[in-house]
Design an enzyme around this catalytic site. Structure first.
Site, short mmCIF file in Angstrom:
data_model
loop_
_atom_site.label_atom_id
_atom_site.label_comp_id
_atom_site.label_asym_id
_atom_site.label_seq_id
_atom_site.Cartn_x
_atom_site.Cartn_y
_atom_site.Cartn_z
CG HIS A 53 39.02 47.98 47.80
ND1 HIS A 53 39.92 47.55 46.84
CD2 HIS A 53 39.69 48.89 48.54
CE1 HIS A 53 41.08 48.16 47.01
NE2 HIS A 53 40.96 48.98 48.02
CB SER A 54 39.18 50.20 44.30
OG SER A 54 39.89 50.96 43.37
CG MET A 55 35.50 48.83 39.29
SD MET A 55 36.11 47.60 38.11
CE MET A 55 34.65 47.26 37.16
CB ILE A 80 36.80 49.99 50.98
CG1 ILE A 80 35.78 49.35 51.93
CG2 ILE A 80 38.21 49.85 51.52
CD1 ILE A 80 35.94 47.85 52.07
#
Length: 215
Positions: A53-55, A80
């Site tokens: 997710h994200s990073m 994500i």
């Protein structure tokens, strides 16, 4: 929560984070993935799925990119709430503390009382800034990517749907996008719906793996 399937979930804790707080932070996704690869290789005896997710999505993608160079292809990559590696993203990691903290609050996911805790933030800010810098500086022009990709996003995310769709440039033949309600942290807000969607996808991938294996 994956029904009758036996799935081992392996989480990654980065240097400078959590129980590894006494280790130096790493400022590039490439180096983080390079250090992670030896830990991933033993899992290739069974189907392997990478999710971030994200990073974490950027790190998962870069890990797959390096694994493919070693002729190791994960069964699926789940992204994500993240910009594709060839998409320009706004940089906030070098903002002054006041502006940076305000932008963190706007993104969500961190309660205001934590952001206003000066002692805690004095410890956390270098870590959070580094995480943002890892993402902001990452860029890859990918022309060939053999691993199938599923992207999950949300209607009010900082990553708009039009940019999530640009992940399809990475793998035009094996790409899926599914949107949910919520903001950047929809996987917590829409936890049940997200889990059901992920369960359905992984079930499908494992059945596909078994069919190919025993064909």
């Amino acid at each position: 929560w994956l029904g009758d399937l036996s799935i081992e979930i392996v989480t990654v804790e980065l240097p400078g984070h959590g129980q590894r707080f006494n280790e130096d932070l790493i400022s590039t996704a490439e180096e983080i993935a390079f250090q992670l690869i030896p830990e991933l290789l033993p899992f290739f005896q069974e189907p392997i799925f990478l999710l971030g997710h994200s990073m974490g999505a950027i790190l998962a993608f870069e890990s797959v990119r390096q694994l493919l160079k070693l002729d190791k292809k994960p069964n699926h990559l789940y992204i994500i709430g993240a910009f594709a590696p060839h998409v320009r993203r706004a940089a906030i990691s070098d903002e002054i503390d006041e502006v940076f903290l305000q932008k963190l609050e706007n993104i969500g996911g961190m309660p205001r009382e934590i952001l206003q805790d000066q002692e805690l933030m004095q410890y956390m800010l270098p870590i959070i800034r580094n995480d943002f810098k890892v993402v902001e500086q990452y860029k890859q022009e990918v022309k060939s990517f053999a691993c199938p990709i599923t992207v999950y996003g949300s209607e009010k995310d900082i990553v708009p749907e039009r940019d999530l769709r640009k992940w399809q440039d990475v793998n035009p033949l094996h790409f899926t996008l599914q949107m949910f309600k919520g903001d950047h942290f929809f996987l917590h807000e829409q936890n049940r719906d997200f889990q059901l969607a992920l369960q359905k996808s992984i079930n499908h991938q494992i059945k596909k793996y078994d069919q190919e294996r025993y064909a």
